[in-house]
Design an enzyme around this catalytic site. Sequence first.
Site, mmCIF file in Angstrom:
data_model
loop_
_atom_site.group_PDB
_atom_site.id
_atom_site.type_symbol
_atom_site.label_atom_id
_atom_site.label_comp_id
_atom_site.label_asym_id
_atom_site.label_seq_id
_atom_site.Cartn_x
_atom_site.Cartn_y
_atom_site.Cartn_z
ATOM 1 N N CYS A 91 0.815 -1.223 0.000
ATOM 2 C CA CYS A 91 0.000 0.000 0.000
ATOM 3 C C CYS A 91 0.847 1.270 0.000
ATOM 4 C CB CYS A 91 -0.937 0.019 1.198
ATOM 5 S SG CYS A 91 -2.114 -1.340 1.210
ATOM 6 N N GLN A 151 -4.867 -9.313 6.171
ATOM 7 C CA GLN A 151 -4.826 -7.989 6.785
ATOM 8 C C GLN A 151 -6.058 -7.696 7.632
ATOM 9 O OE1 GLN A 151 -3.694 -4.711 4.312
ATOM 10 N NE2 GLN A 151 -2.025 -5.812 3.349
ATOM 11 N N SER A 253 -11.183 0.219 4.666
ATOM 12 C CA SER A 253 -11.012 0.951 3.413
ATOM 13 C C SER A 253 -11.778 0.255 2.298
ATOM 14 C CB SER A 253 -9.531 1.055 3.057
ATOM 15 O OG SER A 253 -8.948 -0.232 2.966
ATOM 16 N N HIS A 354 -9.301 3.545 -1.200
ATOM 17 C CA HIS A 354 -7.893 3.166 -1.052
ATOM 18 C C HIS A 354 -7.444 2.421 -2.305
ATOM 19 C CE1 HIS A 354 -4.173 1.678 0.421
ATOM 20 N NE2 HIS A 354 -4.602 0.709 1.196
ATOM 21 N N CYS A 384 0.494 2.122 6.482
ATOM 22 C CA CYS A 384 0.795 0.723 6.818
ATOM 23 C C CYS A 384 0.810 -0.102 5.538
ATOM 24 C CB CYS A 384 -0.224 0.175 7.807
ATOM 25 S SG CYS A 384 -1.931 0.161 7.214
ATOM 26 N N GLY A 386 1.316 -4.254 3.684
ATOM 27 C CA GLY A 386 1.300 -5.696 3.809
ATOM 28 C C GLY A 386 2.683 -6.263 4.077
#
Length: 398
Positions: A91, A151, A253, A354, A384, A386
């Site tokens: 991300c 996640q 998101s 997102h 943040c 992955g």
Amino acid sequence: MREAVIVDAVRTPVGRGRPGGALAGWHPADLLAHTLGGIVERIDLDPVCIDDVLIGCVSQVGEQSVNIARSAVLGAGFPVSVPAATIDRQCGSSQQALHFATHAIESGAQDVVIVGGVEVMSRVPLGSSSAGRDPHGTRMRARCADRLVDQGVAAELIAAKWGMTRGEVDEYAARSQQRAVAAADDGRTSSELLTVPIDRGDGPTGEHLGRDEGLRPGTTVASLADLPLAFVDDDVRRRLPNLRGVVHAGNSSQLSDGAAAMVVMAHDVALDRGLQPRARVRATSVVGDDPILMLTGIVPATNRVLERSGIALEDIDVFEVNEAFAPVVLAWLHATGADPDRVNVHGGAIANGHPLGASGAKLVATLLNVLDRVDGRLGLLTMCEGGGMANATIIERL
């Protein structure tokens, strides 16, 4: 060492990342090309001077494969002499692209770099790059044993670690929607947006998308209360019996389609070209963190970028903390003690989406806009990622 400055940044409005979304008919390379063309036109930059184009993209498969950055550069009509590279730090991919550009400029290796990102999740779904295959390998799995989770479950682990209730998490999510809707209704987001012709998959409709498609006016804690949990099923409860279960679609998101771009230059080069930079990059950081909790790296990344810059947390005027899931931002707030009124002032990804690889550049456009609106000087962005990583960036408005 030379200063790297951001001359300007734009983003597309974010479409819903599903079939029939407002941007679902756009090939990702074409959407990125539209955005690259928009940023150079906006500041009247001759593309021949561009040393490199660095683009973030997470799912580099299918229509987003084979170095989508280069396809978009050529699709935008830039000279064939302009190179391009596609970056995957999950991300944080386009935020990392900004860091790479900054370091290249500071070192004197390059003068002008376009940074951006793209993700069209309605056409290239999340997870499609692994396509059912094991992306980790036996050695990583041996190190992490059977504790690897996705996640969403990591967000649940974070909520459990910090003792968050569903009411607290939903209150944050509702506030994100309310802030984003208010900012859009008041026209406060318009300066960061590059409108895009709507194409839902059957060709252009003749209309343009000028507003994030995922906004949900009227969202309240009560309206979120009945949404089913997204990640805690019977199997997860057997493995992790202490999870309360607080994460659902309304406080996560959104799957999204979008692109963003910015022009990064050496300060002296920008001035020589008659361009007025909007901000300088003051400091960058990237960290690795627990791959199980996965999304908590924003805390050490924030601490490191503040330490490197010599800036105190209380001196930051505006924060953008990517809203991958509401518990992630709440944990960051608990850990840092930052003022919630300075965080995600125009809402965040829970409300406006997102688009993975584009989100870092998207949030830079938002951060610059909000700093202008509040007449602030310093902004901090953290994301943040992955696998248990995070980037953080401090910019100074000029």
